[in-house]
Design a protein around this motif. Structure first.
Motif, short mmCIF file in Angstrom:
data_model
loop_
_atom_site.label_atom_id
_atom_site.label_comp_id
_atom_site.label_asym_id
_atom_site.label_seq_id
_atom_site.Cartn_x
_atom_site.Cartn_y
_atom_site.Cartn_z
N HIS A 80 6.31 -1.87 -10.08
CA HIS A 80 6.63 -2.55 -8.82
C HIS A 80 6.21 -1.68 -7.63
O HIS A 80 5.31 -0.88 -7.73
N THR A 96 2.22 -1.75 -2.63
CA THR A 96 2.04 -2.87 -3.56
C THR A 96 0.75 -2.68 -4.35
O THR A 96 -0.31 -2.48 -3.76
N ASP A 99 6.91 -5.82 -3.69
CA ASP A 99 7.48 -6.21 -4.98
C ASP A 99 8.54 -5.17 -5.37
O ASP A 99 8.21 -4.15 -5.97
#
Length: 233
Positions: free
Chosen positions: A9, A54, A13
C-alpha cells in the motif's frame, strides 16, 4: 543476492486500518528495518517504495523484474476479524519458492507463537505481485490490524523489531547469508563439548550453521543447506 522488499500500500492507498493504526505505515516501518538487517548480511536490498507514495501493483512487480531481483518479499498487515500470522506464494508454485517462503514463515510464526498468537499457515493465492514477478516471491501478513491483541503488539516497537529480526533471519536461512557483522555466537541448548567449540564458532561465524542443537541428529535437508552455504564461501 538481490532482494526487492515491497512495503504494501502507500500514498492514496492506505490499506487496512484499525485500532488507531494504518497498514501503509506499519508495512513501511517493517520493510525498512528488514532491509537494514538483510543488507547487514551482505545482500543487495531494493524497495518498491521508501516513502508514503502510491505505487501500483504491476509497477511493483515491474520494478523487481527490471532489477533482476533474486527474491521478492511483500510486507502486509491483515484485516477481517482474524488473528495471527500467515504467508502466501502464488498458486501452484513449489520448489525453491516454497522452500524460501517456508524458511521465512517459520521464523516469523515463532515470534507470533511466543506472544500467544496463532500460525494461520502457509497458503497460496492469486495476488498480482506474486503472479507478475518473475522470481521466487512471497507475501507476508503480519497479524490483524483490526484485532485488539494483534494491534497492541503491532503498536509496540519491540515487537516490530522482533518481526524484522525474524524475517531477516528467515531470508538469511533461505539464501545462506552470513550473520550480521558483530553478531554474537549463540550458546545452544544442551551445551557444546569443549573439543567442538572452535568448530562451532567457525561454522556460525561463516554462516554455515546457526550453532543450535549440538547434540541432535542432522537431517538430509540440513546437510544440503550447509553444503550449499559452504559453496558460497
Amino acid at each position: 543476492m538481490k532482494i526487492m522488499i515491497d512495503p504494501g500500500h502507500g500514498g492514496s492507498d492506505p490499506g487496512a486500518g484499525g485500532n488507531g493504526l494504518q497498514e501503509k505505515d506499519l508495512t513501511l516501518r517493517i520493510a525498512a528495518r528488514v532491509g537494514e538487517l538483510v543488507r547487514e548480511r551482505g545482500a543487495d536490498v531494493l524497495y518498491t517504495r521508501t516513502t508514503d507514495t502510491t505505487v501500483g501493483l504491476s509497477e511493483r512487480a515491474n520494478l523487481a523484474n527490471a532489477a533482476d531481483a533474486d527474491y521478492f518479499l511483500s510486507v502486509h498487515i491483515n484485516a477481517g476479524g482474524g488473528t495471527g500470522f500467515e504467508s502466501y506464494t502464488y498458486i501452484g508454485t513449489s520448489g525453491v519458492t516454497s522452500d524460501y517462503r517456508n524458511a521465512i514463515h517459520d521464523r516469523v510464526a515463532a515470534v507470533f507463537a511466543a506472544e500467544g498468537m496463532p500460525d494461520r499457515g502457509k497458503k497460496q493465492a492469486n495476488f498480482a505481485v506474486l503472479r507478475e514477478t518473475r522470481m521466487p516471491a512471497a507475501l507476508l501478513e503480519y497479524g490483524f490490524i483490526d484485532h485488539p491483541t494483534d494491534a497492541s503488539h503491532l503498536r509496540d516497537p519491540a515487537f516490530i523489531e522482533k518481526l524484522a529480526q525474524a524475517t531477516a533471519q528467515g531470508v538469511a536461512d533461505a539464501f545462506g547469508l552470513p550473520d550480521a557483522p558483530g553478531s554474537p555466537v549463540p550458546e545452544p541448548k544442551g551445551g557444546v563439548s569443549d573439543w567442538a567449540k572452535d568448530a562451532r564458532d567457525w561454522v556460525v561465524t561463516a554462516g554455515i550453521s546457526d550453532g543450535t542443537r549440538p547434540k541432535d541428529a542432522v537431517t538430509r535437508e540440513e546437510v544440503w543447506t550447509m553444503l550449499h552455504r559452504m559453496s558460497k564461501l
